[in-house]
Scaffold this motif. Structure first.
Motif: not given
Length: 508
Positions: A83-101, A124-129
């Motif tokens: 069960i994964i929740i994605i909140h309206q305020e995104l929980a990503l770390v801005p200064l890290l790369s996509v892969a690191e996040n 890369g596989e996940l981003l293509r998906r």
């Protein structure tokens, strides 16, 4: 179709408030299930119970997932079950790369060291998906909001999601990014992933939802199976607000007076890219008792225009003039703009419009502290009286004006922002996405407040990404594209098609 999730008799209380009162929810395997309701109806609270943010023991009722009763202790506990929740305020770390996040806290290792090559390959596989064509090495702060949403979904796929919860995923997206996200949701459904979608955009829900559950005041009001036939928006709205809403936009007499506010030949350059003009020789005017709309796609320069006018809050090398009642005024700082009767209601109320940890009365007096001070000291009794007056006038739903603003629904937070600027006694209000992220009932109340201000002779400039809103509320509409006004039209003659035509054909 078998039930993937069953929540039965969920009750959640906070001091003095019943947030959920015996709510039931059934989500079947492989379906997209929408949850709708006014702000404060309990939608986000229910999802926090489901995802373990509110742990077992802090609520009553049962959660059954994949055929077993679950007692989630925290969010990691629910994530382990898929069960994964994605909140309206995104929980990503801005200064890290996509892969690191994507792999933050779950990095692949080799001999005890992070295996960056495997992390890049799997990223890369996940981003293509998810259909995101960016390098895994790209810092997240270089991505647009729509791209960041896709990174969040890729992150969920990395955790082998079985039930994806999306809380207002398109609230900050333009139309094309919203379409891409909804198409991805349908593609994930074809891959067997179920989803719970919380949204105020009923047209999007109608497009993708297999089932709809309506919450009101912490109760389950109605559930629809969309596979049995089309559900009209009016029926959904009636269940949401508990009354019929024949008109989305309250009527008002349209009799603008003399020109009050003018901007002439306004030009603004990007604050970091000094050779890039983001607002290009724009001129506009607003009359007394008039609502002037500004339409345009995301990135057109609408917010940059508004912020630069309001005390040069954005941009560099700003040129042009601002006039009020025919006289040029100095708006070179926020305090000077306020002193000349300007107010700006930001599109980002949580980050820029409010001090969320402060109470309502403190927020309302922020733009006019002199109005609640005696000899430069805040008069708490006066501050309370002013705030309580606006609470009653704007119908702010709260336990009292000493309640923290953080605990209000989105619609009531927006009313507090409006109250803050109304207390500064403005003549011209710039409203940037005034109804973003709030439900139809709260929107109607905001629109009614706008109409009341217009009746008092205020001039309103409204920026909105929702064309029906501009058409329903405005007297005149400017269409902005690539930093310029592509068209100006009377709202009575304007249509969504004419506005989009002006955007698409601008510069041809």
């Amino acid at each position: 179709m078998d039930a993937l999730l069953q929540m039965r008799g969920i009750r959640k209380t906070f001091p003095g408030v019943v947030a959920l009162d015996h709510v039931d929810l059934t989500v079947r395997a492989g379906e997209i299930h929408a949850i709708v309701g006014e702000n404060g109806a309990g939608k986000s609270t229910l999802m926090k119970v489901l995802s373990g943010v509110y742990p077992y023991g802090s609520y009553s009722g049962d959660i059954e997932f994949l055929g077993r009763l679950r007692e989630f202790r925290d969010i990691r506990d629910s994530e382990r079950q898929g069960i994964i929740i994605i909140h309206q305020e995104l929980a990503l770390v801005p200064l890290l790369s996509v892969a690191e996040n994507l792999f933050l806290g779950n990095e692949p290792t080799r001999f005890g060291v992070i295996d960056r090559e495997q992390m890049r390959r799997r990223s890369g596989e996940l981003l293509r998906r998810v259909g995101l064509a960016v390098s895994p090495e790209t810092p997240v702060n270089q991505l647009g909001v729509g791209q960041q949403q896709l990174v969040e979904i890729a992150k969920a796929l990395c955790k082998e999601v079985k039930l994806l919860i999306l809380d207002e995923p398109t609230a900050s997206l333009n139309e094309s990014d919203s379409d891409a996200l909804l198409n991805l949701l349908l593609e994930l459904q074809r891959q067997g992933i179920a989803a719970i979608l919380i949204s105020h955009k009923l047209n999007e829900i109608s497009r993708v939802a297999d089932a709809i559950t309506v919450l009101r005041d912490g109760n389950t009001v109605h559930s629809y199976d969309c596979r049995l036939g089309t559900i009209s928006e009016s029926r959904i709205i009636e269940h949401m607000v508990g009354r019929q809403m024949a008109e989305r936009y309250p009527a008002r007499p349209r009799q603008p007076g003399a020109t009050v506010f003018e901007v002439r030949d306004w030009q603004v350059f990007h604050p970091e890219q000094s050779d890039r003009a983001v607002v290009k020789q724009v001129s506009l005017h607003a009359r007394r008792g008039e609502v002037v709309g500004i339409a345009g796609l995301m990135g057109a320069g609408r917010t940059e225009l508004a912020m630069s006018i309001f005390g040069r809050s954005y941009g560099r090398r700003i040129s042009g003039s601002v006039r009020k009642n025919g006289v040029e005024i100095d708006v070179s700082s926020v305090s000077k703009a306020i002193s000349h009767g300007l107010a700006y209601v930001t599109e980002d109320r949580k980050a820029l419009g409010l001090l969320l940890e402060e109470d309502i009365q403190s927020n309302i007096s922020l733009a006019n502290l002199a109005g609640v001070a005696a000899r430069q000291v805040i008069d708490r009794a006066r501050q309370y009286k002013v705030a309580d007056g606006y609470r009653q006038r704007l119908r702010i739903r709260c336990s009292g004006v000493r309640q923290k603003t953080l605990h209000l629904s989105g619609g009531n937070q927006q009313k507090v922002v409006l109250a803050k600027w109304l207390f500064s006694a403005p003549d011209v209000l710039i409203l940037d996405e005034p109804s973003r992220g709030i439900d139809v009932g709260a929107k109607y109340e905001i629109y009614s407040i706008i109409n009341a201000l217009v009746a008092e002779g205020k001039s309103i400039i409204m920026i909105s990404s929702e064309l029906p809103e501009l058409l329903g509320m405005c007297d005149r509409i400017y269409v902005m594209n690539e930093g310029r006004f592509a068209a100006e039209m009377d709202a009575a003659e304007a249509t969504q098609e004419k506005i989009m035509h002006a955007i698409v054909n601008h510069g041809e």
